[in-house]
Design an enzyme around this catalytic site. Structure first.
Site, mmCIF file in Angstrom:
data_model
loop_
_atom_site.group_PDB
_atom_site.id
_atom_site.type_symbol
_atom_site.label_atom_id
_atom_site.label_comp_id
_atom_site.label_asym_id
_atom_site.label_seq_id
_atom_site.Cartn_x
_atom_site.Cartn_y
_atom_site.Cartn_z
ATOM 1 N N SER A 25 0.588 -1.272 -0.005
ATOM 2 C CA SER A 25 -0.066 -0.057 0.048
ATOM 3 C C SER A 25 0.906 1.260 -0.063
ATOM 4 O O SER A 25 1.803 1.196 0.660
ATOM 5 C CB SER A 25 -1.021 -0.039 1.344
ATOM 6 O OG SER A 25 -1.472 1.305 1.238
ATOM 7 N N THR A 80 -9.355 -0.671 3.454
ATOM 8 C CA THR A 80 -9.392 -1.447 2.098
ATOM 9 C C THR A 80 -9.937 -2.644 1.891
ATOM 10 O O THR A 80 -10.583 -3.304 3.018
ATOM 11 C CB THR A 80 -8.077 -1.402 1.375
ATOM 12 O OG1 THR A 80 -7.177 -2.412 2.330
ATOM 13 C CG2 THR A 80 -7.243 0.057 1.438
ATOM 14 N N LYS A 84 -14.417 -3.274 3.397
ATOM 15 C CA LYS A 84 -15.157 -2.085 3.181
ATOM 16 C C LYS A 84 -16.500 -2.272 3.484
ATOM 17 O O LYS A 84 -17.245 -1.099 3.953
ATOM 18 C CB LYS A 84 -15.040 -1.522 1.784
ATOM 19 C CG LYS A 84 -13.608 -0.954 1.281
ATOM 20 C CD LYS A 84 -13.475 -0.458 -0.094
ATOM 21 C CE LYS A 84 -12.201 0.038 -0.362
ATOM 22 N NZ LYS A 84 -11.925 0.896 -1.616
ATOM 23 N N ASP A 120 -13.484 7.399 -1.596
ATOM 24 C CA ASP A 120 -12.931 6.954 -2.883
ATOM 25 C C ASP A 120 -13.860 7.746 -4.120
ATOM 26 O O ASP A 120 -13.592 7.914 -5.055
ATOM 27 C CB ASP A 120 -13.399 5.267 -3.182
ATOM 28 C CG ASP A 120 -12.280 4.475 -2.300
ATOM 29 O OD1 ASP A 120 -11.186 4.976 -2.133
ATOM 30 O OD2 ASP A 120 -12.778 3.453 -2.119
#
Length: 330
Positions: A25, A80, A84, A120
């Site tokens: 990440s 992530t 979610k 997002d």
């Protein structure tokens, strides 16, 4: 509302990115650069490999931290896959965006409550704007490639940009129930089309913008069909290795169909290269990651920044992941 003593011990603050796998990440690079810029020297950000079964203990720590090195105050969590949806049950309140999408990628405390959000969506919106997209809902019909959770965030972002109709291309059309439900909540007229038909449909219909939510390399087999060198526009706008075809968002991209490929490793993807060969403008998912992280930073630190300071923050984060600097922020 009561303020607990541990909230006055900044040297014990932590934030994490949760998921599995998580080792690669880029969120730590983005967040650490942001906190350094903001002078939040005592707010640490780390990876934490997490599966759904690990969430109860972690969320207990968010709600009841002891304010010690062993149980620090948690300023926020970046969430992530595959967490979610699983994390929603631990939140006291969801933002409207999180409710519409049915997904949470951001968890943070406010007083004694735990809030959930989905940044997002704004990440997609700002990535498309950075690529030079000038939304024209009356003229253009956008498309989403893929039918998973990120496709719902993409659809929600398109709605925020003013679009009220869209096409979704997916391999398994019978599994698009959650996407169709989200479209109904948003009031977006949705067409569902088999993924194999996308290259031909794109040449005929010229969707703009297009958001691919497919995993890395998932489009490699059919993406070359999009390339049309004979009809390509001036290659002078070729893509930056990690960013948009035209990072400044100049007018050159205004009439070129824009593709956001959420997969950014490797980059450029086969899909991105084929899209540019057909004359389109491309922006990588790294831009989406950047802009969703900016929103998380503001939530985790509970800050509102003036435009100049926000631009400095964005550019500090850009430098951390080798994205080109911005001249302005909207």
């Amino acid at each position: 509302m009561k303020t607990e003593p541990y909230r006055e011990a900044p040297y014990l603050r932590r934030a994490y990115v949760l998921g599995h796998p998580i080792a690669h990440s880029l969120s730590p690079a983005l967040h650490r650069a942001a906190y350094a810029y903001l002078g939040e020297a005592n707010l640490e950000y780390d990876r934490r490999d997490t599966l759904p079964d690990d969430l109860p203990a972690i969320m207990h720590g968010v709600r009841h931290p002891d304010g010690t090195e062993e149980a620090p105050y948690i300023a926020g969590l970046s969430v992530t896959m595959p967490l979610k949806t699983a994390v929603i049950q631990y939140c006291d309140e969801l933002s409207e965006t999180a409710r519409v999408t049915g997904a949470v990628n951001t968890v943070y405390p406010r007083g004694e409550r735990v809030l959930g959000d989905n940044t997002d969506v704004i990440g997609i919106v700002n990535a498309l704007r950075h690529a030079g997209l000038k939304p024209d809902p009356e003229r253009d019909e956008p498309a989403v490639i893929g039918g998973g959770a990120t496709a719902i965030s993409a659809l929600t972002a398109l709605h925020k940009l003013g679009y009220r109709r869209a096409s979704v291309y997916a391999r398994s059309l019978h599994k698009l129930g959650s996407v169709q439900e989200a479209a109904e909540r948003l009031g977006v007229q949705l067409s569902t089309v088999a993924l194999a038909e996308f290259p031909a449909e794109q040449k005929a219909r010229r969707h703009n913008p297009v958001i691919s939510t497919l995993p890395a390399r998932a489009a490699d087999d059919w993406a070359p069909q999009l390339a049309d060198p004979a009809g390509a526009s001036d290659p002078a706008g070729a893509s930056d290795p990690a960013g948009a075809s035209n990072p400044a968002g100049a007018s050159e991209t205004a009439d070129r169909p824009v593709l956001l490929d959420v997969a950014y490793n490797p980059w450029p993807s086969v899909l991105a290269s084929a899209w540019e060969a057909s004359g389109g403008a491309v922006v990588s998912g790294l831009e989406m990651l950047l802009y969703q992280a900016v929103e998380q930073v503001l939530l985790f630190t509970d800050r509102t920044l003036q435009p100049a300071e926000l631009l400095g923050l964005v550019n500090a984060m850009c430098a951390a992941v080798d994205l080109p600097p911005r001249a302005s922020v909207s």
